[in-house]
Enzyme design. Sequence first.
Site, PDB file in Angstrom:
ATOM      1  N   GLU A  47       0.837  -1.201   0.000  1.00 33.30           N
ATOM      2  CA  GLU A  47       0.000   0.000   0.000  1.00 33.30           C
ATOM      3  C   GLU A  47       0.880   1.262   0.000  1.00 33.30           C
ATOM      4  O   GLU A  47       1.859   1.352   0.741  1.00 33.30           O
ATOM      5  CB  GLU A  47      -0.833  -0.040   1.286  1.00 33.30           C
ATOM      6  N   LYS A 113      -9.259   2.556  -2.378  1.00 34.16           N
ATOM      7  CA  LYS A 113      -9.541   1.868  -1.118  1.00 34.16           C
ATOM      8  C   LYS A 113     -10.897   2.289  -0.570  1.00 34.16           C
ATOM      9  O   LYS A 113     -11.218   3.481  -0.523  1.00 34.16           O
ATOM     10  CB  LYS A 113      -8.439   2.217  -0.122  1.00 34.16           C
ATOM     11  N   CYS A 149      -5.344  -3.160   1.966  1.00 32.84           N
ATOM     12  CA  CYS A 149      -5.244  -3.294   3.427  1.00 32.84           C
ATOM     13  C   CYS A 149      -6.601  -3.528   4.084  1.00 32.84           C
ATOM     14  O   CYS A 149      -7.194  -4.562   3.898  1.00 32.84           O
ATOM     15  CB  CYS A 149      -4.517  -2.082   4.008  1.00 32.84           C
ATOM     16  N   LYS A 182       0.942 -10.459  15.422  1.00 28.60           N
ATOM     17  CA  LYS A 182       0.051  -9.944  14.377  1.00 28.60           C
ATOM     18  C   LYS A 182       0.146 -10.750  13.085  1.00 28.60           C
ATOM     19  O   LYS A 182      -0.853 -10.929  12.379  1.00 28.60           O
ATOM     20  CB  LYS A 182       0.406  -8.474  14.104  1.00 28.60           C
ATOM     21  N   GLY A 324      23.543   5.220  27.506  1.00 26.29           N
ATOM     22  CA  GLY A 324      24.100   5.064  28.841  1.00 26.29           C
ATOM     23  C   GLY A 324      23.909   3.641  29.334  1.00 26.29           C
ATOM     24  O   GLY A 324      22.816   3.095  29.213  1.00 26.29           O
ATOM     25  N   LEU A 325      24.965   3.063  29.873  1.00 25.51           N
ATOM     26  CA  LEU A 325      24.890   1.695  30.386  1.00 25.51           C
ATOM     27  C   LEU A 325      24.975   1.775  31.912  1.00 25.51           C
ATOM     28  O   LEU A 325      25.986   2.228  32.457  1.00 25.51           O
ATOM     29  CB  LEU A 325      26.073   0.889  29.823  1.00 25.51           C
ATOM     30  N   GLY A 327      24.309  -0.846  34.094  1.00 30.31           N
ATOM     31  CA  GLY A 327      24.451  -2.120  34.782  1.00 30.31           C
ATOM     32  C   GLY A 327      23.106  -2.762  35.075  1.00 30.31           C
ATOM     33  O   GLY A 327      23.041  -3.843  35.648  1.00 30.31           O
ATOM     34  N   GLY A 328      22.017  -2.097  34.654  1.00 27.12           N
ATOM     35  CA  GLY A 328      20.684  -2.672  34.814  1.00 27.12           C
ATOM     36  C   GLY A 328      20.263  -3.422  33.562  1.00 27.12           C
ATOM     37  O   GLY A 328      20.948  -3.384  32.529  1.00 27.12           O
ATOM     38  N   ASN A 407      16.685  13.582  40.439  1.00 27.89           N
ATOM     39  CA  ASN A 407      16.509  13.869  39.015  1.00 27.89           C
ATOM     40  C   ASN A 407      17.708  14.605  38.430  1.00 27.89           C
ATOM     41  O   ASN A 407      18.023  14.431  37.241  1.00 27.89           O
ATOM     42  CB  ASN A 407      15.232  14.696  38.802  1.00 27.89           C
ATOM     43  N   GLU A 436       7.873   1.455  33.159  1.00 27.08           N
ATOM     44  CA  GLU A 436       8.358   2.723  33.725  1.00 27.08           C
ATOM     45  C   GLU A 436       7.654   3.915  33.113  1.00 27.08           C
ATOM     46  O   GLU A 436       7.244   4.850  33.800  1.00 27.08           O
ATOM     47  CB  GLU A 436       9.854   2.904  33.410  1.00 27.08           C
TER      48      GLU A 436
END
Lengths: 578, 578
Positions: A47, A113, A149, A182, A324-325, A327-328, A407, A436
């Site tokens: 489409e 369509k 579609c 899906k 950013g790493l 460690g989680g 923060n 989160e």
Amino acid sequence: MAPGPVVRVALAQLDCVVGDIPGNAGRIEDAVERAREAGAHLVVTPELALTGYPPEDLLLKEHFLADARAALERLARACHDVVALVGFPEREVDVFNAAAVLSEGQVAGVYRKVFLPNYGVFDEQRYFRSGEVAGTFDLGPVRVGVTICEDIWESGPPASDEAAAGAALLINLSASPYHAGKGLERERMVSQRARDHLMAVAFCNLVGGQDELVFDGHSIVVDHRGELRGRAEQFKEDLLVCDVDVGAARAERLRDARLRPSAGRSPPRVQTLAVVAAELSDGSGEPGRITPPIEPPEDEIYRALTLGLHDYVVKNGFEHVVLGLSGGIDSALVACIAVDALGPEAVTVAIMPSPFSSDATQADARTLAANLGVDVLEFDIASAMAAYRGVLQEAFAGRPEDVAEENLQARIRGNLLMALSNKFRWLVLTTGNKSELSVGYSTLYGDLAGGFAVIKDVPKTVVYRLAHRRNARDGEPGPIPPTILERAPSAELRHGQRDEDSLPPYDLLDRILEGYVELDQGREQLIARGLPETEVDHAIRLVDLAEYKRRQAPPGIKITPRAFGRDRRVPITNRYGG
Amino acid sequence: MAPGPVVRVALAQLDCVVGDIPGNAGRIEDAVERAREAGAHLVVTPELALTGYPPEDLLLKEHFLADARAALERLARACHDVVALVGFPEREVDVFNAAAVLSEGQVAGVYRKVFLPNYGVFDEQRYFRSGEVAGTFDLGPVRVGVTICEDIWESGPPASDEAAAGAALLINLSASPYHAGKGLERERMVSQRARDHLMAVAFCNLVGGQDELVFDGHSIVVDHRGELRGRAEQFKEDLLVCDVDVGAARAERLRDARLRPSAGRSPPRVQTLAVVAAELSDGSGEPGRITPPIEPPEDEIYRALTLGLHDYVVKNGFEHVVLGLSGGIDSALVACIAVDALGPEAVTVAIMPSPFSSDATQADARTLAANLGVDVLEFDIASAMAAYRGVLQEAFAGRPEDVAEENLQARIRGNLLMALSNKFRWLVLTTGNKSELSVGYSTLYGDLAGGFAVIKDVPKTVVYRLAHRRNARDGEPGPIPPTILERAPSAELRHGQRDEDSLPPYDLLDRILEGYVELDQGREQLIARGLPETEVDHAIRLVDLAEYKRRQAPPGIKITPRAFGRDRRVPITNRYGG
């Protein structure tokens, strides 16, 4: 079964780029050429293949529509000895979501369509007028029905009218976005539609990432009994060539009372789009390739995330990403996805400890980076924290430390990543998950700062499943240190902090969120499902309050039936609780 | 003119809050009571008054719809001796945008909106099914036609059918959002509709701010000749009571050939919603109050901004705002708006000089704050800049200073404002204008960090006009130091920086942006209008590139025909240039 005629169909499952009309025309022309070489009679694009999907408000620009039309005419001139069905926006008395029948150098006909989705992520009624009538074209002795579609998700017209008008093969041009599972839903629907009308169906889906959406490809051909004759790749471009034995369908339809004209049925409303000469062979033809589906479900989701990230990066002209790493587990998973999508040389990770970061998490972050083979930058943020403390000392005098100081740490990290982005033109990936983001357990302009939020639609419990599976996938110890998989989640913004001190346990939270966010269940329904009242009330309140944060969050990949973003449009100013 | 009967109409121009069903029901009940006391026969609320407008995806929650229905039934029980037309979402076989006729304790009938706008900021086809037929009710001897918002912008049905069925008074319940000059546009349209059908029209609009939208009220009553009989306040709640002489309309209609039944016209499709007893008086009645429109245009826009900010702050439960004052004109204007909206005691400004801030701008900022009577906090950001420089020294070694260092300054300021927000629960106002936001001349997570972007839809040239007018408004020296009005714009992120070093002059830029952003004109059209090619190409490229920033910008008040946000939906990933 009666022998033949046989139509050889090629499904051009393309990764079209929104707005790139010349590029998309080139992709289509190339696919048409390959289909012709494979002896196809008919080649089908997704489409709106010419403009990419969804082009959104580009469709309000008259010059954009004119450019698309001009490209279509050029493409038609390249179409000889094979018929191409190409998706494009047609500008006539209004704008239509259309499929052109290209044949012998001409735009031989245009289908419009009928069903324009205007729910979930879709806004098609903003742009298009509905076509009013079904459409078929004759390919030599074979009548072919055309749908786009959403049209095929309905069991009635236009498909039923096309069947009643004698179509033995139904074509569908789709841009059907992914969510987990899906593809198999779609297979069941297409197969049902084939059985409804005793028509073979050739379903061609778009593939690729476009902002928050991933199109998963997974194009298929089924015969008139709904049996699979071919399945294209998931999550990559493909050209699926497959023979459809129209004779078998015709023979069976003659025996089926449902399809005979009867007094009770109104005559089909169908326009003939084109009549095209074609020499078809007899026989039962060659079935197409049947690519096995990706399993288990974690691998399918992981591939969606990989493709979504890859295409966002590449289509927006970036060559390198940074994240950013901590460690989680969230940033660990995003790092793996980034490396799998782009290669380790295109990924830099930043380790940014504060005095609240444990030695263990930092060590894990370093181990993971080494396992992945990515560049590492380390920044100690204590001096920046001290500088802010000094600047704010007087204004904050006499106030206890609280979320403001927490923060600030997250925002210092966000600033450092953005400074790297500005200096080196790297794209910043954020690492927050859907749980989160739902409850606002994240810092605006802090860990929410970045260009692309890879796992923003992945609930925390699914993050764990994906991480475990990624580690186990290759049959040897995976890149993620086991301690990352096992440690209790913490934002490490104060000493001894644990997510579950502020939030319900994630397995419970994710069940509440699925009901509240994805299924529109209210408080009473959730409690009636056996979910605990206190946690339900807590979670609902947090979700409602966090809308303002989500409104400023970066885009990320939809993998659930309802993602945040255009899929879920709720007011910020809103006094309805629940 | 024939004498009477006279219908006394009360337009309840309410500031309804989205999601606050009990609160809105209370507002409506109070207005009904005041209308009854004023001797009104009929009281009209805005569109969807019971839920607020637009409720967006709250409409997907079955329990929300059930709560609205229950509140409607309670409200009906309070309606005696006056008929109330109340906007609500009706849940039947589908969901309809509806108006209930409440009379003698009952929901006597329900009209369903026919035309559902699905363009611009509107998504009504996402939620509602169209009503299929016009509707009238009889108020004693007078037939009254009902329409909802978009319905009356069409000259044909439902209004024409209602006129043909004998309605002499047309009611419209609206939630029509503001842009500059919209109120007078609407007056012209309503007046035209009255003349089209020789019907008096009572048009009741919502008032108040809802996220990015401001509803301006400005409800009106016109007679069957389109002459104004009453005009409510702009930008505040009002109850406009006005007599409509139906006899005069009837007499004139008898003489008008257009309204006679004729062979060529199909019969009107109209349902009778209700038949209500009413004792109407004769005579020509009392005209309503005609509030003069706010002039000049700068004052109208300023009032829209003031109301939009006030309502966002109050409806979201904030009591105090904070913004950074740079000594430039944008933040000066936002400070004035904040003080006018909330009072000086609810506003704190932060002055945050860096080594690149001139003494003159800082002095101006302090003077302005003193003139406005707001609290001032001062933060020198040099130490925080030095801390980042130290942290990044190794990573940036050998690289020249560039936009990375400039943006860090803006982000330090953003972090300080957010720290104040977190510590004291103040809402941060951002101060960027539409021209900047269009071309991305702003720092994501820096000056774009905040909860509400007051002037995000105000082009820079209009910022100047509003600031000059605010200063001149009261006939004495205004709060903004003249040097702020006269100084060349600069971000002050490096020495000697001026906006016009990076951008076309603002008077030229704003003309390009109006064409490109608001009117969908492409490169060729802009150049054909006489705009210089180099600047056109430069501006278009910048606008396209900045989409990712706008996607993460805070909400702000729409004052132009096309604002950023839901009004303009363009992909981030987009290779179409222009």
